[in-house]
Design a protein around this motif. Structure first.
Motif, short mmCIF file in Angstrom:
data_model
loop_
_atom_site.label_atom_id
_atom_site.label_comp_id
_atom_site.label_asym_id
_atom_site.label_seq_id
_atom_site.Cartn_x
_atom_site.Cartn_y
_atom_site.Cartn_z
N ARG A 300 19.90 -25.40 2.48
CA ARG A 300 21.18 -25.81 3.01
C ARG A 300 21.47 -24.98 4.26
O ARG A 300 20.99 -23.86 4.37
CB ARG A 300 22.22 -25.56 1.92
CG ARG A 300 23.56 -26.09 2.21
CD ARG A 300 24.48 -25.84 1.03
NE ARG A 300 25.79 -26.11 1.53
CZ ARG A 300 26.67 -26.89 0.94
NH1 ARG A 300 26.41 -27.42 -0.22
NH2 ARG A 300 27.83 -27.12 1.50
N GLU A 301 22.25 -25.53 5.17
CA GLU A 301 22.53 -24.81 6.43
C GLU A 301 24.02 -24.80 6.73
O GLU A 301 24.72 -25.75 6.38
CB GLU A 301 21.83 -25.55 7.60
CG GLU A 301 20.32 -25.58 7.48
CD GLU A 301 19.68 -26.67 8.31
OE1 GLU A 301 20.39 -27.61 8.76
OE2 GLU A 301 18.45 -26.60 8.51
N THR A 302 24.47 -23.74 7.37
CA THR A 302 25.80 -23.71 7.98
C THR A 302 25.54 -23.71 9.48
O THR A 302 24.91 -22.78 9.99
CB THR A 302 26.57 -22.44 7.58
OG1 THR A 302 26.81 -22.50 6.18
CG2 THR A 302 27.91 -22.34 8.30
N ILE A 303 25.98 -24.78 10.16
CA ILE A 303 25.68 -24.90 11.60
C ILE A 303 26.96 -24.78 12.41
O ILE A 303 27.90 -25.55 12.20
CB ILE A 303 24.96 -26.24 11.90
CG1 ILE A 303 23.65 -26.32 11.13
CG2 ILE A 303 24.73 -26.38 13.41
CD1 ILE A 303 22.86 -27.60 11.34
N ARG A 304 27.00 -23.82 13.31
CA ARG A 304 28.13 -23.66 14.23
C ARG A 304 27.74 -24.29 15.56
O ARG A 304 26.59 -24.16 15.99
CB ARG A 304 28.46 -22.18 14.43
CG ARG A 304 28.91 -21.50 13.15
CD ARG A 304 30.31 -21.96 12.75
NE ARG A 304 30.69 -21.51 11.42
CZ ARG A 304 31.14 -20.30 11.13
NH1 ARG A 304 31.28 -19.39 12.09
NH2 ARG A 304 31.49 -20.00 9.90
N ASP A 305 28.71 -24.95 16.19
CA ASP A 305 28.41 -25.68 17.43
C ASP A 305 28.62 -24.83 18.67
O ASP A 305 29.68 -24.20 18.81
CB ASP A 305 29.31 -26.92 17.52
CG ASP A 305 28.68 -28.08 16.78
OD1 ASP A 305 27.43 -28.17 16.77
OD2 ASP A 305 29.42 -28.86 16.18
N GLY A 306 27.64 -24.84 19.55
CA GLY A 306 27.80 -24.22 20.86
C GLY A 306 27.35 -22.77 20.88
O GLY A 306 27.70 -21.98 20.01
N LEU A 307 26.59 -22.45 21.92
CA LEU A 307 26.07 -21.08 22.09
C LEU A 307 27.18 -20.03 21.99
O LEU A 307 27.01 -18.97 21.38
CB LEU A 307 25.41 -21.01 23.48
CG LEU A 307 24.75 -19.72 23.87
CD1 LEU A 307 23.51 -19.45 23.02
CD2 LEU A 307 24.34 -19.76 25.35
#
Ligand SMILES: NC(=O)c1ccc[n+]([C@@H]2O[C@H](COP(=O)([O-])OP(=O)(O)OC[C@H]3O[C@@H](n4cnc5c(N)ncnc54)[C@H](OP(=O)(O)O)[C@@H]3O)[C@@H](O)[C@H]2O)c1
Length: 331
Positions: A300-307
């Protein structure tokens, strides 16, 4: 004209790390020189070890330099290549750091198969955290059928792989995780036989109940009070793999248990660093990729958007706010 957004370490944290420790700058996109490759990053990996690098204390790796792009694992696409090993559009994993583009001479850069798994998996279960799980479980704990393996941070990037590999090896698996949702996922999706919620008021009773047979293999990712309790439940001749102590990375003290248990329980305890075992990475990644292809390994992943979200994502990771592998998607 695209620019290369970069995040630099501005100054070292003196206490807890915060986004204010970092600075965002814009630079020209670098041109690859002879033998070099230009990579456009699509995901950054956020990892607990980064907290240690922010300090200049002596450790197994060199500290992150102040005023320099923050280091870290990346996956991306080759945009231009003057290196015969790479061609444009190759999917690659490397250590490009917190920036939109990086230039590499090819050392530490590896082509990955982004068709058989999503590219960011090579930063998680099919990358460094997966190999960490593989090494600690197979080379230190080496569980036998029906032994009990206890895993802390059981749903995290490393822990989720440990739990599944231990189950496949025939062990009884028990996880420790923070909160009911993580524990439900641990049992339902990762196949743990039981999961103990370290945030629950019933933690001590649940711990005893779940570990009615004691612990034969302890894969330690966290430290702190649950670790102390786990040591007290070790069986004779058990094995403890010290993978990480994240509960202390922001300064909380670590403690050794009463030394008598080393003698009485005759257990083995071993710390390890996955980068000391680069020779085993191809074997480990090959096995993990085969399991993933056979749908025997999930994550499972936690993905945050943007550098720009990377500094806060690191802070959140260090506070346990991720659910699975913590990533930043570079737009
Ligand atoms: N030895 C090596 O070569 C090596 C390589 C990679 C990683 N590691 C270590 O392995 C461990 C896991 O790394 P990972 O990348 O897989 O991270 P992760 O488990 O995906 O994320 C960290 C998790 O730690 C748990 N945690 C428990 N107590 C915590 C506390 N007091 N503060 C912060 N987090 C806490 C949280 O899960 P819950 O909410 O479920 O508690 C959090 O989600 C870390 O200690 C890391 O340093 C070691």
């Amino acid at each position: 004209m695209p620019t290369n957004t970069q995040i630099l370490l501005d100054h070292r944290p003196t206490d807890k790390v915060s986004p204010a420790n970092f600075r965002i700058v814009e630079a020209p996109v670098p041109a690859p020189g002879p033998g070099q490759v230009l990579v456009r990053h699509t995901f950054l990996s956020l990892d607990p070890y980064m907290r240690g690098r922010l300090s200049d204390a002596k450790s197994y790796a060199k500290p992150q330099e102040v005023g320099v792009v923050m280091g870290g694992g990346t996956v991306g696409v080759v945009e231009a290549s003057n290196n015969p090993r790479f061609k444009p559009r190759d999917a690659v994993v490397g250590n490009g750091g917190w920036q939109r583009y990086s230039v590499s001479d090819g050392a530490g850069l590896r082509i990955v198969d982004a068709k058989s798994a999503p590219i960011q998996a090579y930063l998680g279960a099919l990358g460094m955290p997966g190999v960490t799980a593989w090494y600690g479980l197979n080379r230190i704990i080496a569980p036998e059928k029906n032994e009990t393996v206890l895993v802390s941070a059981a749903t995290g990037a490393v822990g989720s792989v440990v739990g599944q590999l231990a189950k496949l090896a025939g062990a009884r698996t028990v996880g420790i995780a923070g909160g009911a949702a993580k524990c439900a996922y641990a049992v339902r999706e990762l196949g743990y036989d039981a999961c103990i919620d370290h945030k629950s008021l019933r933690f001590a009773e649940d711990f005893k109940d779940a570990l009615f047979n004691g612990v034969d293999g302890l894969f330690e990712n966290v430290g702190g009070e649950p670790f102390q309790q786990a040591l007290r439940r070790l069986n004779d001749f058990s094995r403890v793999a010290i993978c990480g102590l994240i509960a202390s990375y922001e300064g909380a003290p670590t403690a050794l248990p009463d030394m008598r248990i080393f003698l009485v329980k005759r257990f083995k305890i071993e710390g390890f660093i996955v980068s000391d075992h680069l020779d085993l990475w191809p074997k480990a990644i090959g096995e993990l990729a085969a399991l993933a292809a056979a749908r025997k390994l999930t994550w499972r992943e936690t993905i945050r958007d943007g550098l720009e979200s990377a500094p806060q994502a690191l802070v959140d990771l260090l506070h346990g706010e991720n659910f699975g592998k913590m990533l930043v998607k570079v737009d």
